[in-house]
Design an enzyme around this catalytic site. Structure first.
Site, PDB file in Angstrom:
ATOM      1  N   LYS A 482      52.058  54.356  30.278  1.00 36.43           N
ATOM      2  CA  LYS A 482      50.849  54.186  31.093  1.00 36.43           C
ATOM      3  C   LYS A 482      50.942  52.881  31.887  1.00 36.43           C
ATOM      4  CE  LYS A 482      48.464  51.989  27.219  1.00 36.43           C
ATOM      5  NZ  LYS A 482      47.277  51.973  26.353  1.00 36.43           N
ATOM      6  N   ARG A 577      36.309  52.500  20.015  1.00 43.19           N
ATOM      7  CA  ARG A 577      36.525  52.572  21.463  1.00 43.19           C
ATOM      8  C   ARG A 577      36.298  54.008  21.929  1.00 43.19           C
ATOM      9  NH1 ARG A 577      42.211  50.421  23.655  1.00 43.19           N
ATOM     10  NH2 ARG A 577      42.935  52.219  22.441  1.00 43.19           N
ATOM     11  N   TYR A 705      45.427  25.233  50.045  1.00 42.69           N
ATOM     12  CA  TYR A 705      44.015  25.455  50.320  1.00 42.69           C
ATOM     13  C   TYR A 705      43.132  24.513  49.502  1.00 42.69           C
ATOM     14  CZ  TYR A 705      45.018  29.836  52.785  1.00 42.69           C
ATOM     15  OH  TYR A 705      45.445  30.770  53.685  1.00 42.69           O
ATOM     16  N   MET A 754      47.717  33.823  48.429  1.00 38.75           N
ATOM     17  CA  MET A 754      47.820  35.276  48.305  1.00 38.75           C
ATOM     18  C   MET A 754      49.275  35.732  48.245  1.00 38.75           C
ATOM     19  SD  MET A 754      46.384  38.318  50.766  1.00 38.75           S
ATOM     20  CE  MET A 754      44.667  38.012  50.380  1.00 38.75           C
TER      21      MET A 754
END
Length: 812
Positions: A482, A577, A705, A754
């Site tokens: 997964k 869960r 930044y 980023m």
């Protein structure tokens, strides 16, 4: 030539069935790699978790008609054309056959052992010696109890010298390999900690390894390693030592960038193309060997100058036009080609397979005979398209299919081949170094930025086998793929797991399972979070949903309308869960008994605290509840589904609860989620990028930044090509995160951007384009995760899918 009729005498076995005498040409130990051909013989090896005897019928259908077995075969009458011999040990029979084959040759054979450097020394000697003759060697690091005999079996009359490495893990193993290799010249590289657990002491390990050289004319070693020197000095081995000690047979003196080598009154001046101690030591083992063989200074220096970096792996890369590339561009010989073709044919993500191959140089065979063998390998591995590059392949193109394409040179291919013809296929690119096939890879590889996640398939298989070793033979394994296989790439990981015959795959959502099916993954797949919208996909693609509530169960029953489907029942024994609780069992049983179209493939639960000792009592109570509840369901159904409750930490810490199956997750990728330190696990993923730019800034200047980074002094700043959009979290900002450059750590300065991050490389010898490691074997992911107070799962799964995955595996 050895025929089947000789095997009783060679192996000490007994024929169970003898139909007709056949020549033995190809030795097979892995049924998955078997190709039916005249002269193939399969050795059925019964291991702890795999038994080759189970695949005899399947191999017979493929056209294999000769077998070495350890057990009497059932349904012998159905193998009416097969020759079958029974032996006590198939591995022993394999070694005896290879040892007999070795006696047919009187050429010099170099045997190499030690803890480190064996493969590099072997490959460098091969590069040096193949300039003057035909050399046979182990493919890659085939140095095990089965790898060595398979390697020695390659010896043919045209070979002028052999080079074989041998590795051992336990006492008694080297004696067997010595009988197979029978080296006339020995090399003992060095001694280290590898496989220490198999020996009582370092001294015992040295003595065991020395058994390889019991019949050698000379043993070459470095006298500067005291433990090895002492052991050899006390033995009767004829030796040739080298070292910086004046008592060595070959004395080395370092003079600036050159080395003076003093041997038998001669002084040779040599230049080495590297400066790291390991490469220098490996090279001097080769130099000592060449001196023993009678090479002069000029020939030795030419050999040194010809040395190339040994990359003992191939890489699976993303290509243009939805293709995949198997990059194997550093070496090319027949044995390596066969292994690379086997790797290619077991990649099922693409149905069409193409090979781009250069001439094989210095094989020792007549060109026409060589090309015939290449063409046979291409045919038997069912390659769809072949491109040959080089004069020899073009000259004998008649042996290939009419659709094959040939070019005189790499430049001609790059100039004339239309890459738009390539679409949705897998392509092996394999060539001798002089053909510069890296240019072809560069043309065919999909262009993305310089950040990659490198997935080591060899380490992944090692980890899979480690977890298998902790299980009972009857216990099945479901592997969780997964979340993009924990960030590693679902399709490629699932393909290697299918090849290594795991029992189940687990995914989070139906879309992940559909994608696996579209990439030719046939294993059973459990979907953990099915939705009503996914029911059609579940049925269409043979996916098996986890059922954890009455809502999803009733919706599925309504959709199926008596059509059949396999499901997995989730019980909540304490995780809270998802799952059915004890109060739900009566109603659940009633629905399951009423709707026989639902087949319950498994019943499972999840341990809430398997990773920590303090929760062991709670885990025990969970397992007890689970067994009691699951038995109630099984009794009502009239059959017993698979039971499973263990995840990765449970496999490691709570073996008593293995039941019928376990679920392996993060541990497959080399991460130990417990606090107990299982050192056997190997890191699978390495996240790396490059330095985009280097600049020097003055004390007091700000960086990034918000001017969050301020230079406390003059510093050297590097900008690296990774940011939070790639999964490198902003939490690593302002000195929290560190990266590795040329073996040294560099802190993050300022805020992570980023697409870029700035790091302080003051005092580090680095250049633009240098590799930067974000996590890997030298910078553990556990440490990286801990620095920002998270867990390795999050670091792995947050690595963006825009980061290219490169899959590496041992090749030759």
């Amino acid at each position: 030539m050895i025929n089947f009729s000789s095997l009783e005498k060679i192996t000490g076995g007994k024929n169970l069935q003898y139909i007709s005498d056949k020549q033995i040409r190809t030795l097979i130990i892995d049924s998955r790699k078997a190709v039916g051909e005249s002269g193939a013989i399969f050795f059925a090896i019964a291991g702890e978790r795999h038994d080759g005897h189970r695949y005899i019928q399947e191999l017979y259908q493929k056209g294999v008609y000769q077998f070495v077995v350890e057990q009497v075969i059932e349904n012998l009458a159905s193998l009416k054309e097969a020759n079958i011999i029974q032996v006590t040990s198939s591995v022993d029979a394999l070694q005896r056959l290879a040892a007999y084959h070795r006696t047919q040759f009187s050429i010099p054979v170099i045997g190499i052992t030690g803890s480190n450097g064996k493969t590099i020394i072997k490959e460098w000697l091969y590069q040096m010696l193949s300039r003057n003759g035909s050399v046979v060697k182990n493919p890659g690091s085939y140095n095990s109890q089965v790898g060595v005999p398979l390697s020695v079996w390659q010896m043919q009359p045209h070979h002028s010298i052999g080079i074989f490495e041998a590795g051992i893990s336990h006492p008694g193993e080297m004696e067997k390999l010595a009988n197979v290799i029978k080296p006339t010249i020995g090399i003992f590289s060095m001694i280290g900690s590898a496989h220490d657990e198999g020996f009582s002491s370092q001294q015992q390990k040295i003595q065991e390894k020395l058994r390889l050289f019991k019949a050698s004319h000379t043993l070459i070693y470095c006298k500067d390693h005291d433990a090895i020197d002492n052991a050899i000095s006390l033995s009767n081995y004829k030796s040739l030592s080298w070292g910086y000690s004046i008592s060595a047979d070959i004395v080395i003196e370092s003079v600036q960038s050159r080395y003076i080598v003093i041997y038998q009154g001669q002084r040779l001046s040599l230049t080495l193309p590297f400066s790291d101690p390991a490469s220098i030591e490996n090279c001097f083992h080769c130099i000592a060997t060449l001196l023993w063989l009678g090479y002069n200074q000029m020939a030795i220096q030419e050999g040194i100058n010809s040395l190339r970096t040994v990359q003992m792996r191939l890489e699976l890369k993303e290509g243009i036009n939805h293709c995949q590339l198997v990059d194997d561009t550093y070496n090319n010989d027949l044995a390596g080609l066969e292994i690379s073709l086997q790797f290619l044919t077991h990649q099922h993500q693409r149905t069409r397979k193409r090979v781009i191959l250069s001439d094989i140089l210095e094989s020792g065979l007549p060109n026409e005979n060589l090309v015939k063998l290449i063409a046979e390998l291409i045919t038997k591995n069912h390659i769809d398209d072949f491109i040959g590059i080089g004069r020899v392949l073009g000259e004998y193109r008649k042996y290939f299919s009419s659709t094959s394409i040939f070019y005189e040179s790499t430049e001609a291919f790059l100039r004339d081949f239309d890459t738009s013809e390539l679409h949705n296929e897998i392509i092996l690119v394999k060539g001798a170094r002089t053909f510069e096939f890296e240019k072809i890879v560069n043309r065919l590889q999909r262009k993305v930025h310089g950040t990659v996640m490198e997935i080591n398939l060899g380490a992944l298989v090692h980890n899979l086998n480690f977890f298998r070793s902790r299980l009972k033979p009857s216990t099945k394994i479901m592997v969780m793929v997964k979340a993009f296989a924990y960030g590693s790439g679902s399709n490629e990981i699932a393909n290697i797991l299918q090849y290594h015959q795991v029992d189940y795959l687990g995914v989070a959502y139906a879309d992940e399972g559909v994608d696996l099916r579209k990439n030719n993954i046939a294993l059973p797949i459990m979907v953990m979070n099915p939705s009503e919208e996914s029911f059609n996909s579940l049925q269409l693609h043979r996916l098996e949903p986890e059922i954890y509530s009455f809502k999803i169960l009733r919706a599925l029953l309504s959709y199926l309308n008596d059509q059949s489907l396999s499901i997995h029942i989730k019980l909540d024994t304490g995780m809270h869960r998802l799952g059915f609780e004890e109060c739900d069992l009566d109603e659940l049983i009633q629905l399951l008994r009423k709707h026989k179209n639902l087949h319950v493939a498994s019943i499972f639960s999840h341990l809430a605290g398997a990773d920590e000792t303090e929760h062991d009592t709670f885990s025990k109570n969970q397992a007890g509840k689970f067994k009691q509840w699951a038995d109630r369901i099984s009794d009502a159904l009239g059959y017993k589904p698979l039971y499973h409750i263990l995840n990765t930490p449970g496999i490691l810490r709570l073996p008593d609860y293995q039941m019928d199956m376990v679920r392996l997750g993060i541990g497959l990728y080399g991460v130990d989620p417990t606090t107990e330190g299982f050192r056997e696990l190997k890191p699978v993923a390495t996240l790396k990028t490059i330095i985009s730019q280097i600049r020097h800034i003055k004390s007091g200047e700000s960086v990034g930044y918000g001017r969050r980074g301020v230079a406390s002094g003059d510093l050297t700043l590097a900008t690296i090509a990774i940011g939070y959009a790639d999964g490198f979290s902003r939490a690593f900002s302002r000195g929290v995160g560190q990266v590795l450059i040329n073996g040294k750590r560099a802190p993050v300065i300022g805020n992570v951007c980023m697409d870029m991050t700035m790091i302080d490389i003051t005092g580090i010898d680095a250049a633009e384009g240098d590799e930067v490691i974000l996590f890997g074997s030298q910078l553990p992911i556990q440490e990286i995760a801990s620095s920002i107070k998270t867990i390795p799962y999050e670091i792995l799964t947050n690595t963006s899918e825009r980061v290219k995955r490169i899959f590496v595996a041992e090749s030759i």
